[in-house]
Design an enzyme around this catalytic site. Structure first.
Site, PDB file in Angstrom:
ATOM      1  N   ARG A 135      24.789   7.930   2.191  1.00  0.00           N
ATOM      2  CA  ARG A 135      23.563   7.809   3.240  1.00  0.00           C
ATOM      3  C   ARG A 135      22.470   7.229   2.507  1.00  0.00           C
ATOM      4  O   ARG A 135      21.478   6.660   3.294  1.00  0.00           O
ATOM      5  CB  ARG A 135      23.119   9.021   3.939  1.00  0.00           C
ATOM      6  CG  ARG A 135      22.658   8.997   5.299  1.00  0.00           C
ATOM      7  CD  ARG A 135      21.180   8.481   5.410  1.00  0.00           C
ATOM      8  NE  ARG A 135      20.883   8.287   6.894  1.00  0.00           N
ATOM      9  CZ  ARG A 135      19.995   8.707   7.765  1.00  0.00           C
ATOM     10  NH1 ARG A 135      19.567  10.086   7.228  1.00  0.00           N
ATOM     11  NH2 ARG A 135      19.862   8.557   8.939  1.00  0.00           N
ATOM     12  N   SER A 136      22.595   7.071   1.258  1.00  0.00           N
ATOM     13  CA  SER A 136      21.346   6.595   0.326  1.00  0.00           C
ATOM     14  C   SER A 136      21.429   5.302   0.232  1.00  0.00           C
ATOM     15  O   SER A 136      22.048   4.678  -0.542  1.00  0.00           O
ATOM     16  CB  SER A 136      21.397   7.297  -0.990  1.00  0.00           C
ATOM     17  OG  SER A 136      20.391   6.532  -1.779  1.00  0.00           O
TER      18      SER A 136
END
EC number: 5.99.1.4
Length: 216
Positions: A12-13
């Site tokens: 998700r980064s």
């Protein structure tokens, strides 16, 4: 014997995405083994993180990532779908999360095979590089194949061995914090953490001090 490092990383980064292809290229051009150690993102570990943060945090992060991607020449687009189901207006994280657990377990299964960094690179290019519906069809299967992996095997393992994979992912988080940080991407080399996509040159400087050599 070559050098070794661990890369703590999240699907998700966006900053993890911006770092991944550069760390992969470094491991391919130098006598260096980088082991991917996936962790669950803050949205899973601390669901109220976004609600507690300053209202400008999300807006600045988006602007910064867009700026960095242009500066680095790395394609970037908001993921469709987001690996985390979240109401952006309220910042609240949904209870049902159909993507992130599957993705992270598959990433850990790839790491078990020594191909975690390659898979993370290929998959994140889909998620953050502008591929709509990256979770559908054969997109992830293609990413796995490009990383030298069998996606069917990875997906079956993620389903059948979820408990053990989650334990490994939790151990990754513990190891990250023991090394002195909590966020991603963080490269840990000889116990020293290098947090952020902007610390790659610094990590390279340190590894060259320890004898890092180009592959021949």
């Amino acid at each position: 014997m070559g050098l070794a490092a661990d890369l703590f990383w999240s699907f998700r980064s966006p900053y993890s995405y911006l770092a991944t292809r550069r760390y992969r290229a470094l491991s391919e051009s130098h006598d260096l083994e980088i082991s991917l150690r996936p962790v669950y993102p803050l949205a899973i570990r601390q669901p109220d993180f976004f609600e507690r943060n300053h209202p400008n945090w999300l807006r600045y992060t988006v602007a910064d990532v867009m700026r960095l991607s242009a500066y680095l020449g790395i394609p970037f687009a908001p993921p469709r779908p987001d690996p985390i189901v979240q109401d952006i207006a309220t910042r609240r994280i949904a209870q049902d999360q159909p993507h992130i657990f599957r993705l992270t377990r598959i990433g850990q299964a790839a790491a078990r095979r020594g191909r975690g960094l390659a898979f993370a690179d290929e998959a994140s290019r889909l998620i953050w590089g502008g591929t709509p519906g990256w979770n559908e069809g054969d997109h992830l299967a293609g990413a796995a194949a490009r990383a030298g992996l069998d996606f069917g095997e990875l997906e079956a393992e993620a389903a059948s061995d979820a408990g053990a994979l989650d334990a490994e992912i939790a151990a990754n988080q513990i190891a990250l914090e023991a090394a002195g940080h909590w966020g991603v991407p963080t490269l840990v080399f000889e116990g020293e953490p290098f947090f952020g996509q902007d610390r790659i040159d610094l990590a390279l400087w340190r590894m060259r001090q320890r004898g890092l050599a180009a592959r021949t």
